[in-house]
Design an enzyme around this catalytic site. Structure first.
Site, PDB file in Angstrom:
ATOM      1  N   ASP A  71       0.870  -1.170   0.000  1.00 47.75           N
ATOM      2  CA  ASP A  71       0.000   0.000   0.000  1.00 47.75           C
ATOM      3  C   ASP A  71       0.911   1.225   0.000  1.00 47.75           C
ATOM      4  O   ASP A  71       1.523   1.553   1.017  1.00 47.75           O
ATOM      5  CB  ASP A  71      -0.891  -0.012   1.239  1.00 47.75           C
ATOM      6  CG  ASP A  71      -1.786   1.216   1.345  1.00 47.75           C
ATOM      7  OD1 ASP A  71      -1.715   2.103   0.461  1.00 47.75           O
ATOM      8  OD2 ASP A  71      -2.559   1.303   2.316  1.00 47.75           O
ATOM      9  N   ASN A  98       4.010   4.612 -10.738  1.00 49.86           N
ATOM     10  CA  ASN A  98       2.862   4.523 -11.638  1.00 49.86           C
ATOM     11  C   ASN A  98       1.522   4.432 -10.917  1.00 49.86           C
ATOM     12  O   ASN A  98       0.498   4.824 -11.475  1.00 49.86           O
ATOM     13  CB  ASN A  98       3.047   3.300 -12.550  1.00 49.86           C
ATOM     14  CG  ASN A  98       1.798   2.954 -13.312  1.00 49.86           C
ATOM     15  OD1 ASN A  98       1.397   3.661 -14.241  1.00 49.86           O
ATOM     16  ND2 ASN A  98       1.140   1.857 -12.927  1.00 49.86           N
ATOM     17  N   TYR A 166      -7.595  14.849  -8.932  1.00 51.24           N
ATOM     18  CA  TYR A 166      -6.636  14.215  -9.836  1.00 51.24           C
ATOM     19  C   TYR A 166      -5.717  15.263 -10.457  1.00 51.24           C
ATOM     20  O   TYR A 166      -4.487  15.106 -10.482  1.00 51.24           O
ATOM     21  CB  TYR A 166      -7.386  13.442 -10.913  1.00 51.24           C
ATOM     22  CG  TYR A 166      -6.510  12.614 -11.813  1.00 51.24           C
ATOM     23  CD1 TYR A 166      -6.065  11.352 -11.408  1.00 51.24           C
ATOM     24  CD2 TYR A 166      -6.120  13.071 -13.067  1.00 51.24           C
ATOM     25  CE1 TYR A 166      -5.262  10.584 -12.229  1.00 51.24           C
ATOM     26  CE2 TYR A 166      -5.315  12.310 -13.894  1.00 51.24           C
ATOM     27  CZ  TYR A 166      -4.882  11.066 -13.478  1.00 51.24           C
ATOM     28  OH  TYR A 166      -4.083  10.307 -14.287  1.00 51.24           O
ATOM     29  N   LYS A 170      -1.581  15.734 -10.035  1.00 57.29           N
ATOM     30  CA  LYS A 170      -0.688  15.580 -11.181  1.00 57.29           C
ATOM     31  C   LYS A 170       0.134  16.843 -11.426  1.00 57.29           C
ATOM     32  O   LYS A 170       1.294  16.770 -11.853  1.00 57.29           O
ATOM     33  CB  LYS A 170      -1.478  15.177 -12.421  1.00 57.29           C
ATOM     34  CG  LYS A 170      -2.074  13.769 -12.335  1.00 57.29           C
ATOM     35  CD  LYS A 170      -1.019  12.719 -12.030  1.00 57.29           C
ATOM     36  CE  LYS A 170      -1.580  11.310 -11.996  1.00 57.29           C
ATOM     37  NZ  LYS A 170      -0.540  10.287 -11.735  1.00 57.29           N
TER      38      LYS A 170
END
Length: 261
Positions: A71, A98, A166, A170
């Site tokens: 995790d 990733n 998100y 990023k």
């Protein structure tokens, strides 16, 4: 296979790579590509079963894969992962950060704090924890150094509608990439970022059904074969530590990114 490809594969022998989120999608395709090109690959993700299946597949081809669930949002779990890598291989040459997740597509005022925190914990804190552990290993191993590749996103440049968590993470990854690239210089630790647009994975299936656009329309978006992304990561990984792809954007040619909004 060309002579340069033969040389690259030979150079990759005995190199150790760690791929997070390796159980599916981009992580799985990239792990397969690295394995096929001579890397020993540590496969990690939240679920052990798909990692074991990928490792079994690799071993049938005579490739060296080590599957261990982790995790990435949990510091103790990440520490255990890197302890296992150190015990098994003694070093780490490449980390592909990733693992990532998204939140439900809702207006900002409708976003639950738990959803926000879950995305930040995985997409940003998880990358930090893995990078911190990799940096420590690469800094002290002999020979010193290594490469860290972060999975950014087209959303590191331009948001989709209803994607605040998100998109924010990023954009943050871009800052993290630059900081690690700078701070790693004294130790031959290089860091780059690959920004991906519409690779054909489970996560991107909705693109083929139609997704909201900046003008309020719903439109189907083109996808590209995920193997092209794996090829791009392999290219970044195979460079000598004296060279670095700082940022790479790879996307379906006709997706609405250039001109988005």
């Amino acid at each position: 296979m060309t002579q340069s490809q033969v040389q690259e594969q030979a150079d990759a022998r005995n190199k150790i790579a760690l791929v997070t989120g390796a159980g599916s999608g981009i992580g799985k395709a990239t792990a397969r590509k690295l394995l096929a090109n001579g890397y020993s690959v540590v496969l990690t993700g939240r679920r052990q079963a798909p990692l074991d299946a990928l490792a079994d597949e690799a071993r049938e081809r005579g490739e060296d894969a080590f599957a261990l669930a982790c995790d990435v949002t949990d510091a103790a779990s990440v520490a255990s992962l890197f302890d296992a890598i150190r015990l098994r291989y003694g070093r780490l040459d490449m980390l592909f950060n990733n693992a990532g997740r998204n939140a439900p597509p809702v207006e900002i005022d409708q976003m639950e704090l738990d959803d926000w925190r879950s995305v930040v914990d995985t997409n940003l804190t998880g990358v930090f924890l893995c990078t911190r552990a990799a940096f420590a290993m690469m800094k002290t191993q002999t020979p010193q150094g290594g490469r860290i590749i972060n999975n950014g996103s087209i959303s590191a440049h331009a948001p989709r509608p209803l994607s605040i968590a998100y998109t924010a993470t990023k954009h943050a990854i871009t800052g993290l990439t630059k900081s690690v690239s700078l701070d790693g210089r004294p130790y031959d630790i290089v860091c780059g970022q690959i920004d991906i647009g519409n690779a054909a994975t489970e996560m991107a299936e909705r693109m083929a059904r139609g997704v909201p656009q900046a003008n309020g329309a719903i439109a189907v978006e083109p996808l590209m074969d995920v193997d092209y992304v794996a090829d791009a990561v392999l290219h970044m990984a195979n460079l000598p530590l004296s060279a670095n792809v700082q940022f790479m954007t790879i996307m379906a040619s006709k997706m609405p990114f250039v001109g988005r909004g």
